[in-house]
Design a protein around this motif. Structure first.
Motif, PDB file in Angstrom:
ATOM      1  N   LEU A  98       0.861  -1.016   0.177  1.00 44.53           N
ATOM      2  CA  LEU A  98       0.083   0.049   0.044  1.00 44.53           C
ATOM      3  C   LEU A  98       0.917   1.302   0.061  1.00 44.53           C
ATOM      4  N   ASN A  99       0.806   2.106  -1.101  1.00 46.30           N
ATOM      5  CA  ASN A  99       1.694   3.171  -1.020  1.00 46.30           C
ATOM      6  C   ASN A  99       1.221   4.266   0.263  1.00 46.30           C
ATOM      7  N   PRO A 100       2.206   5.171   0.217  1.00 49.85           N
ATOM      8  CA  PRO A 100       1.863   6.179   1.382  1.00 49.85           C
ATOM      9  C   PRO A 100       0.600   6.871   1.522  1.00 49.85           C
ATOM     10  N   ALA A 101       0.024   7.355   0.014  1.00 50.98           N
ATOM     11  CA  ALA A 101      -1.015   7.825   0.059  1.00 50.98           C
ATOM     12  C   ALA A 101      -2.250   7.138   0.394  1.00 50.98           C
ATOM     13  N   GLY A 102      -2.233   5.766   0.113  1.00 52.40           N
ATOM     14  CA  GLY A 102      -3.081   4.888   0.479  1.00 52.40           C
ATOM     15  C   GLY A 102      -3.158   4.630   2.048  1.00 52.40           C
ATOM     16  N   PHE A 103      -2.197   4.374   2.372  1.00 56.68           N
ATOM     17  CA  PHE A 103      -2.212   4.224   4.036  1.00 56.68           C
ATOM     18  C   PHE A 103      -2.535   5.475   4.638  1.00 56.68           C
ATOM     19  N   GLU A 104      -2.135   6.605   4.343  1.00 59.41           N
ATOM     20  CA  GLU A 104      -2.807   7.979   4.925  1.00 59.41           C
ATOM     21  C   GLU A 104      -4.367   8.055   4.843  1.00 59.41           C
ATOM     22  N   ARG A 105      -4.707   7.507   3.527  1.00 59.78           N
ATOM     23  CA  ARG A 105      -6.290   7.594   3.654  1.00 59.78           C
ATOM     24  C   ARG A 105      -6.979   6.604   4.391  1.00 59.78           C
ATOM     25  N   TRP A 106      -6.465   5.481   4.527  1.00 56.49           N
ATOM     26  CA  TRP A 106      -6.990   4.364   5.438  1.00 56.49           C
ATOM     27  C   TRP A 106      -7.014   4.945   6.963  1.00 56.49           C
ATOM     28  N   CYS A 107      -5.669   5.674   7.077  1.00 59.05           N
ATOM     29  CA  CYS A 107      -5.662   6.024   8.680  1.00 59.05           C
ATOM     30  C   CYS A 107      -6.693   7.068   8.987  1.00 59.05           C
ATOM     31  N   THR A 108      -7.497   7.736   8.223  1.00 59.87           N
ATOM     32  CA  THR A 108      -8.496   8.441   8.484  1.00 59.87           C
ATOM     33  C   THR A 108      -9.746   7.796   9.181  1.00 59.87           C
ATOM     34  N   HIS A 109      -9.857   6.288   8.918  1.00 57.49           N
ATOM     35  CA  HIS A 109     -10.972   5.629   9.343  1.00 57.49           C
ATOM     36  C   HIS A 109     -10.369   5.203  10.681  1.00 57.49           C
ATOM     37  N   ALA A 110     -11.541   4.975  11.750  1.00 55.23           N
ATOM     38  CA  ALA A 110     -11.016   4.341  13.002  1.00 55.23           C
ATOM     39  C   ALA A 110     -10.848   2.919  12.854  1.00 55.23           C
ATOM     40  N   PRO A 111     -11.598   2.077  12.196  1.00 59.61           N
ATOM     41  CA  PRO A 111     -11.161   0.603  12.273  1.00 59.61           C
ATOM     42  C   PRO A 111      -9.693   0.334  11.448  1.00 59.61           C
ATOM     43  N   PHE A 112      -9.034   0.991  10.593  1.00 59.01           N
ATOM     44  CA  PHE A 112      -7.999   0.827  10.534  1.00 59.01           C
ATOM     45  C   PHE A 112      -6.828   1.326  11.426  1.00 59.01           C
ATOM     46  N   ARG A 113      -7.132   2.532  12.042  1.00 55.81           N
ATOM     47  CA  ARG A 113      -6.091   3.163  13.107  1.00 55.81           C
ATOM     48  C   ARG A 113      -6.137   2.179  14.304  1.00 55.81           C
ATOM     49  N   GLN A 114      -7.341   1.742  14.772  1.00 56.59           N
ATOM     50  CA  GLN A 114      -7.297   0.761  15.834  1.00 56.59           C
ATOM     51  C   GLN A 114      -6.644  -0.478  15.638  1.00 56.59           C
ATOM     52  N   TYR A 115      -6.746  -0.930  14.644  1.00 61.32           N
ATOM     53  CA  TYR A 115      -6.117  -2.196  13.867  1.00 61.32           C
ATOM     54  C   TYR A 115      -4.391  -2.090  13.927  1.00 61.32           C
ATOM     55  N   VAL A 116      -4.097  -0.771  13.577  1.00 67.28           N
ATOM     56  CA  VAL A 116      -2.676  -0.869  13.391  1.00 67.28           C
ATOM     57  C   VAL A 116      -2.157  -0.572  14.943  1.00 67.28           C
ATOM     58  N   PHE A 117      -2.853   0.331  15.690  1.00 70.31           N
ATOM     59  CA  PHE A 117      -2.323   0.471  17.065  1.00 70.31           C
ATOM     60  C   PHE A 117      -2.508  -0.602  17.807  1.00 70.31           C
ATOM     61  N   GLY A 118      -3.416  -1.500  17.634  1.00 68.47           N
ATOM     62  CA  GLY A 118      -3.501  -2.777  18.200  1.00 68.47           C
ATOM     63  C   GLY A 118      -2.192  -3.654  18.157  1.00 68.47           C
ATOM     64  N   ILE A 119      -1.628  -3.726  16.851  1.00 68.12           N
ATOM     65  CA  ILE A 119      -0.729  -4.409  16.556  1.00 68.12           C
ATOM     66  C   ILE A 119       0.702  -3.828  16.877  1.00 68.12           C
ATOM     67  N   PHE A 120       0.720  -2.507  17.289  1.00 68.26           N
ATOM     68  CA  PHE A 120       1.831  -1.726  17.723  1.00 68.26           C
ATOM     69  C   PHE A 120       1.871  -2.108  19.141  1.00 68.26           C
ATOM     70  N   ALA A 121       0.721  -2.264  19.842  1.00 66.49           N
ATOM     71  CA  ALA A 121       0.757  -2.790  21.443  1.00 66.49           C
ATOM     72  C   ALA A 121       1.567  -4.280  21.562  1.00 66.49           C
ATOM     73  N   ASP A 122       1.074  -5.111  20.477  1.00 66.99           N
ATOM     74  CA  ASP A 122       1.477  -6.510  20.705  1.00 66.99           C
ATOM     75  C   ASP A 122       2.816  -6.463  20.313  1.00 66.99           C
ATOM     76  N   ARG A 123       3.428  -5.604  19.338  1.00 59.19           N
ATOM     77  CA  ARG A 123       4.872  -5.544  18.845  1.00 59.19           C
ATOM     78  C   ARG A 123       5.778  -5.145  19.985  1.00 59.19           C
ATOM     79  N   LEU A 124       5.172  -4.123  20.424  1.00 65.16           N
ATOM     80  CA  LEU A 124       5.942  -3.557  21.593  1.00 65.16           C
ATOM     81  C   LEU A 124       6.127  -4.640  22.766  1.00 65.16           C
ATOM     82  N   ALA A 125       5.089  -5.415  23.181  1.00 69.42           N
ATOM     83  CA  ALA A 125       5.425  -6.478  24.164  1.00 69.42           C
ATOM     84  C   ALA A 125       6.371  -7.459  23.675  1.00 69.42           C
ATOM     85  N   ASP A 126       6.264  -7.837  22.444  1.00 72.70           N
ATOM     86  CA  ASP A 126       7.316  -8.823  21.842  1.00 72.70           C
ATOM     87  C   ASP A 126       8.666  -8.310  21.942  1.00 72.70           C
TER      88      ASP A 126
END
Length: 212
Positions: A98-126
């Motif tokens: 997904l190119n940067p423009a597409g990533f930025e567009r999806w980040c304006t939507h809560a489901p995508f943001r919540q998914y990304v930040f949920g993975i951030f939390a898991d990876r931080l624990a790892d």
């Protein structure tokens, strides 16, 4: 997560701002210090994400498999920074970039943001667990843990295990020979047979004596 986006949003971005790629095992997908080319979504296979040292050694941070996200790519896109690690196809891999423009567009939507930040939390624990293992666990414990969870026959080279553990091949080879003398494994050409998983598991947990 994509199904939770507004109607037509997922397909619109995938049609305009995404590229389908296939990568053979060993192919470099992104490198440290390079601009972030996009956000990889793995459909099949796995991507090994690692950090290198000036001496040529590397330490595996995590692997991205189908349904997971690369937090190094995400953080670089969020911060408009260069890549802080490199990614290599651990096996034949299929992905959508997904190119940067597409990533930025999806980040304006809560489901995508919540998914990304949920993975951030898991990876931080790892990564915290990895830092603890590097700082406090013996290398033989970490090697024993690395051999487990992959079946009774592990297809891997001594070098690939060394890269995963952030050490050198000679030390891994020496430890594998010690494990073999204990009767825990049998070492072949790019093949390791696990003969006593219970003993390896006990060593990984710090509950068994060190092999001699």
């Amino acid at each position: 997560m994509l199904a939770a986006l507004p109607a037509g949003e997922a397909q619109a971005v995938l049609a305009r701002d995404a590229m389908h790629l296939t990568a053979p095992a060993g192919m470099l997908l992104f490198d440290e210090g390079a601009p972030c080319g996009g956000f990889p979504m793995v459909l099949g296979g796995a991507v090994r994400v690692a950090r290198g040292s000036p001496g040529g050694r590397s330490l595996e941070l995590y692997r991205v498999t189908p349904g997971e996200l690369c937090v190094v790519s995400a953080s670089c896109l969020f911060g408009h920074a260069a890549m802080s690690a490199h990614g290599i196809a651990a096996e034949d891999t299929e992905l959508v970039l997904l190119n940067p423009a597409g990533f930025e567009r999806w980040c304006t939507h809560a489901p995508f943001r919540q998914y990304v930040f949920g993975i951030f939390a898991d990876r931080l624990a790892d990564l915290m667990a990895l830092a603890e293992a590097v700082a406090f666990q013996r290398l033989d414990q970490r090697l024993a843990a690395a051999l487990l969870g992959r079946g009774t026959v592990l297809r891997a080279t001594h070098q690939s295990l060394a890269d995963e553990l952030g050490t050198v091949r000679e030390i891994v080879s020496r430890l594998l020979k010690r494990f073999e003398r204990q009767g825990w494994i049998a070492v072949g050409r790019e093949r390791i047979d696990l003969l006593d998983s219970a003993a390896l598991r006990a060593l990984a947990a710090g509950e068994a004596p060190r092999p001699v």
